[in-house]
Structure formats: structure tokens, C-alpha cells
Scaffold this active site. Structure first.
Site, PDB file in Angstrom:
ATOM      1  N   ASP A   4      30.965   2.698 -20.905  1.00  0.00           N
ATOM      2  CA  ASP A   4      32.426   2.760 -20.807  1.00  0.00           C
ATOM      3  C   ASP A   4      33.103   2.299 -22.078  1.00  0.00           C
ATOM      4  OD1 ASP A   4      31.521   2.737 -17.914  1.00  0.00           O
ATOM      5  OD2 ASP A   4      33.661   3.202 -17.789  1.00  0.00           O
ATOM      6  N   GLY A  31      34.490   7.476 -14.019  1.00  0.00           N
ATOM      7  CA  GLY A  31      33.684   7.808 -15.198  1.00  0.00           C
ATOM      8  C   GLY A  31      34.607   7.819 -16.405  1.00  0.00           C
ATOM      9  N   ASN A  36      28.816  -1.064 -19.383  1.00  0.00           N
ATOM     10  CA  ASN A  36      28.585   0.040 -18.446  1.00  0.00           C
ATOM     11  C   ASN A  36      28.554  -0.550 -17.042  1.00  0.00           C
ATOM     12  OD1 ASN A  36      28.066   2.890 -17.988  1.00  0.00           O
ATOM     13  ND2 ASN A  36      26.020   2.272 -17.322  1.00  0.00           N
ATOM     14  N   LYS A  37      28.374   0.309 -16.057  1.00  0.00           N
ATOM     15  CA  LYS A  37      28.405  -0.109 -14.649  1.00  0.00           C
ATOM     16  C   LYS A  37      27.560  -1.356 -14.408  1.00  0.00           C
ATOM     17  CE  LYS A  37      30.309   1.210 -11.991  1.00  0.00           C
ATOM     18  NZ  LYS A  37      31.598   0.536 -11.624  1.00  0.00           N
ATOM     19  N   GLN A  89      27.622   5.097  -6.625  1.00  0.00           N
ATOM     20  CA  GLN A  89      27.777   6.310  -7.452  1.00  0.00           C
ATOM     21  C   GLN A  89      26.438   7.000  -7.684  1.00  0.00           C
ATOM     22  OE1 GLN A  89      29.225   3.371  -8.034  1.00  0.00           O
ATOM     23  NE2 GLN A  89      31.101   3.548  -9.203  1.00  0.00           N
TER      24      GLN A  89
HETATM   25  O1  MRU Z   1      33.297   2.609 -12.084  1.00  0.00           O
HETATM   26  P1  MRU Z   1      32.887   3.963 -12.566  1.00  0.00           P
HETATM   27  O2  MRU Z   1      32.212   4.807 -11.541  1.00  0.00           O
HETATM   28  O3  MRU Z   1      34.039   4.680 -13.256  1.00  0.00           O
HETATM   29  O4  MRU Z   1      31.799   3.645 -13.697  1.00  0.00           O
HETATM   30  C1  MRU Z   1      31.257   4.699 -14.418  1.00  0.00           C
HETATM   31  C2  MRU Z   1      30.166   4.297 -15.321  1.00  0.00           C
HETATM   32  O5  MRU Z   1      29.814   3.136 -15.429  1.00  0.00           O
HETATM   33  C3  MRU Z   1      29.566   5.376 -16.178  1.00  0.00           C
HETATM   34  O6  MRU Z   1      28.224   5.078 -16.473  1.00  0.00           O
HETATM   35  C4  MRU Z   1      30.348   5.452 -17.487  1.00  0.00           C
HETATM   36  O7  MRU Z   1      31.705   5.627 -17.241  1.00  0.00           O
HETATM   37  C5  MRU Z   1      29.858   6.519 -18.374  1.00  0.00           C
HETATM   38  S1  MRU Z   1      30.400   8.094 -17.830  1.00  0.00           S
HETATM   39  C6  MRU Z   1      29.787   9.280 -18.830  1.00  0.00           C
END
Ligand code: MRU
Length: 347
Positions: free
Chosen positions: A239, A58, A249-250, A198
Site C-alpha cells: 500500500d 486495494g 501491506n495488509k 480478502q
Molecule cells: O485493506 P485492503 O483490502 O484495501 O488491503 C489491500 C492490500 O493490502 C493489498 O495487498 C494492497 O493494497 C496492494 S493492492 C495491489
């Protein structure tokens, strides 16, 4: 990496990462939801490894973890040299989340200016400040965002943008948590979020702790639910948000935004100001992390593809600004055109 008893749990409050008695304490997110296991890290290299392997993940949470990591480095024989190396290596652990680089640069600036004898204390105080600011930002984002959702909202979210991804409360989940307390949430649809799940493992865990009604869906079910009129809003984190509003984002977020536009459903990004990257003019400038193929060819350690099958594993995608209804920050809600509204929020 030593494992310690669950000292952070209790009162319904958890911290993704915090400083305890000279060490970095971290809720190991790779073990959730089966176990609430905490890691105790005493070397910044362990923090870097924990970020790489997504024991902490995150965008804001990896920034906070890296910030505490630099404080660990200040305990070395050559503190300035070690902090410098830690900053370089921690920053390189994951490329897409700009919060990581932003937090490390804050720590680097403190290291440059702090008196030698109080280097570690100064770094620690700055890391504490970054964590406290994130917590305040999460709650403010929740306040701004909650009223955007319609009454009896059936909200859909992707990945985990909760307290596990920030510090304790969350951005997209912060909006949902605050809206729920105001009686505005009827249900939350949680995308499982392949390949690392996640949504299933972490977002479901957070929502269930709060007693927020939710159902898990496979990522490919969102379009069908929307076509049935069962989704009122989509809320995700980010992100990195480029100057024109394009948001990384993811992986899978872009698909959701296209589907939402097709069905006339508002699509919101919730992110702190530290996620804005005004040096990236648009999404094309955002580096997209590609991770190991085995995350796709396996599920919870079991092969789900023939031995030798190749895979691509993009960890993030970019949602173009034109598909985003609004970007919710701790300073207010930005609306298109984002070139102007984001700059206004930045002051
Ligand atoms: O690969 P990750 O689990 O770190 O990805 C996280 C995300 O995509 C979240 O949506 C993003 O970091 C926002 S966290 C408030």
C-alpha cells in the site's frame, strides 16, 4: 447506491471500477464470492462511502475510484468548489495507501488547469489515463516478476493484490498469473487474511476464474508449510513503499516476511511506481489505518467473541526493507539497497 445487473462480467475479464454512462460502476467486493453485484454511483459522496466500507479496496483501485469520483463532483452547480471538497474528503477515506492521495492530487492538478467549460471531460480523461496506466503497469509487473519465480513454484500470497485491488489484472497476482501462463506455477497457497478475508473471498475467486491451482490456508498455517519445504516464494502487494524500501501491506505481511527469512524463502513485493512514497524516509513515517473493532470480534456478521470483548484492528503492518528480497515495479526490479535502486527506477 443503486445496484445494477452484472454488465462487467464476461470474457473472463472484470474491472474493479469503471465509468459507464456518466456514472461510476463498481464490483461490490463485500458481496464476493457469493454474488457478483455491481453498484452504480452517481455522487462522489457515495464513492467515498464505498471506499470507506471497502466495497472497493486495494491501493490502486481506491485511487482509480476516487479519480472517477472527482469527475462526478464536476457535475455540481459550483463545480470547482465541489471538486475541491471531493478531493479533500476522498483523500481522507483511507490513510495508508499512498496511491489514493497520489491519484487525488493528479485530479486536483487537472482541475486547477482545465478550462471551466471542459472541466468534467478533462477530469474524466485523467481518470481514464490513471486506470489505463495501472492496467499497463500490472502487466509489466507480471512480466518482470514471473521470471523471478523458480520453475514449478509453490507461491504463497496474502490478502488480495489482484485485479480486484488494482483495476483488472493485479500486481502480486499479476506476477502469479503471468508465471502460470509461462508454466512456472505449480500451486498457490492463499492466506485467508483475517479479519476481512480478502484472501479467501477475493484471491481464491480470481485464481479459480483463471484455473490456477490453489489451496486456501488459515493465516497461522504459513510457518508450518514453510517448515515442511512446501513454499518456494512469497509474493505480496504493498500500500506504500518508503524511500528505504520499508513496505506497508495488509496486516500479517510482516509475519510472513519474518517466517520467510527464517526458512530462506525469497520474499517479493510487487507494486506500481505510484505506491512509492519518497517523502516517507522509512516505515515509521507511514500512517497505519486502524479500523472498527467489530471487524475482529465478528466473522461474516456473526459474533465470535463474548459481548463486550475489546479488540485492536490494525489494517496494515510494515515489513522492514531488510526482509524484502526484491521490489517488482513496472519499470524493473529493485534490489537492496533500496535507497539507491528505488531512486534509480524513479529516474
Ligand atoms: O485493506 P485492503 O483490502 O484495501 O488491503 C489491500 C492490500 O493490502 C493489498 O495487498 C494492497 O493494497 C496492494 S493492492 C495491489
Amino acid at each position: 447506491m443503486a445496484e445494477v445487473a452484472p454488465v462487467l462480467a464476461g470474457n473472463g475479464v472484470f474491472r474493479a471500477v469503471e465509468w459507464r454512462e456518466g456514472k461510476v460502476l463498481m464490483l461490490d467486493q463485500t458481496r464476493l464470492p457469493a454474488e457478483e453485484a455491481y453498484l452504480e454511483l452517481s455522487d462522489w459522496r457515495e464513492v467515498a462511502e464505498a471506499i470507506r466500507t471497502m466495497r472497493v479496496r486495494g491501493a490502486p483501485a481506491i485511487g482509480i475510484a476516487a479519480a472517477y469520483g472527482t469527475a462526478l463532483a464536476a457535475g455540481a452547480e459550483d463545480p470547482l468548489g465541489e471538486v475541491d471538497q471531493a478531493c479533500r474528503e476522498l483523500k481522507a477515506t483511507r490513510p495508508t495507501a499512498v496511491n489514493l492521495a497520489w491519484a487525488v492530487e493528479r485530479m486536483r492538478a487537472v482541475a486547477r488547469n482545465a478550462p471551466r467549460e471542459s472541466l468534467r471531460d478533462s477530469l474524466l480523461a485523467e481518470a481514464d489515463r490513471i486506470a489505463a496506466e495501472q492496467d499497463a503497469a500490472d502487466h509489466a509487473i507480471g512480466e518482470w516478476g514471473a521470471d523471478l519465480l523458480p520453475p514449478d513454484c509453490r507461491a504463497l500470497t496474502h490478502c488480495n493484490a489482484g485485479g480486484l485491488a488494482t483495476y483488472s489484472y493485479g500486481t502480486a497476482l499479476g506476477v502469479i498469473k503471468t508465471a502460470f501462463r509461462r508454466g512456472r506455477i505449480a500451486h498457490v497457497w492463499v492466506d485467508e487474511t483475517r479479519p476481512l478475508l480478502q484472501g479467501a473471498r477475493l484471491t481464491a475467486w480470481e485464481l479459480m476464474r483463471e484455473g490456477i491451482p490453489m489451496s486456501l490456508i488459515c493465516d497461522n498455517m504459513a510457518g508450518h508449510l514453510m517448515s515442511r519445504g512446501e513454499v518456494d516464494a512469497v509474493v505480496t502487494g504493498a500500500d506504500r513503499v518508503a524511500a528505504n524500501g520499508d513496505s506497508a501491506n495488509k496486516i500479517g505481511t510482516y509475519t510472513l516476511a519474518v517466517l520467510a527469512a527464517r526458512h530462506g524463502i525469497p520474499f517479493y513485493i510487487a507494486a506500481p511506481i505510484s505506491t512509492l512514497d519518497m517523502e516517507s524516509p522509512d516505515g515509521g513515517a507511514i500512517p497505519i489505518e486502524e479500523r472498527d473493532e467489530t471487524e475482529v470480534t465478528t466473522l461474516a456478521g456473526t459474533a465470535i467473541a463474548p459481548a463486550g470483548a475489546r479488540a485492536r484492528n490494525f489494517a496494515f503492518d510494515v515489513t522492514p526493507a531488510e526482509l524484502i528480497t526484491a521490489i517488482i515495479t513496472e519499470r524493473g526490479v529493485a534490489r537492496p539497497p533500496y535507497e539507491r535502486s528505488l531512486r534509480e527506477l524513479l529516474g
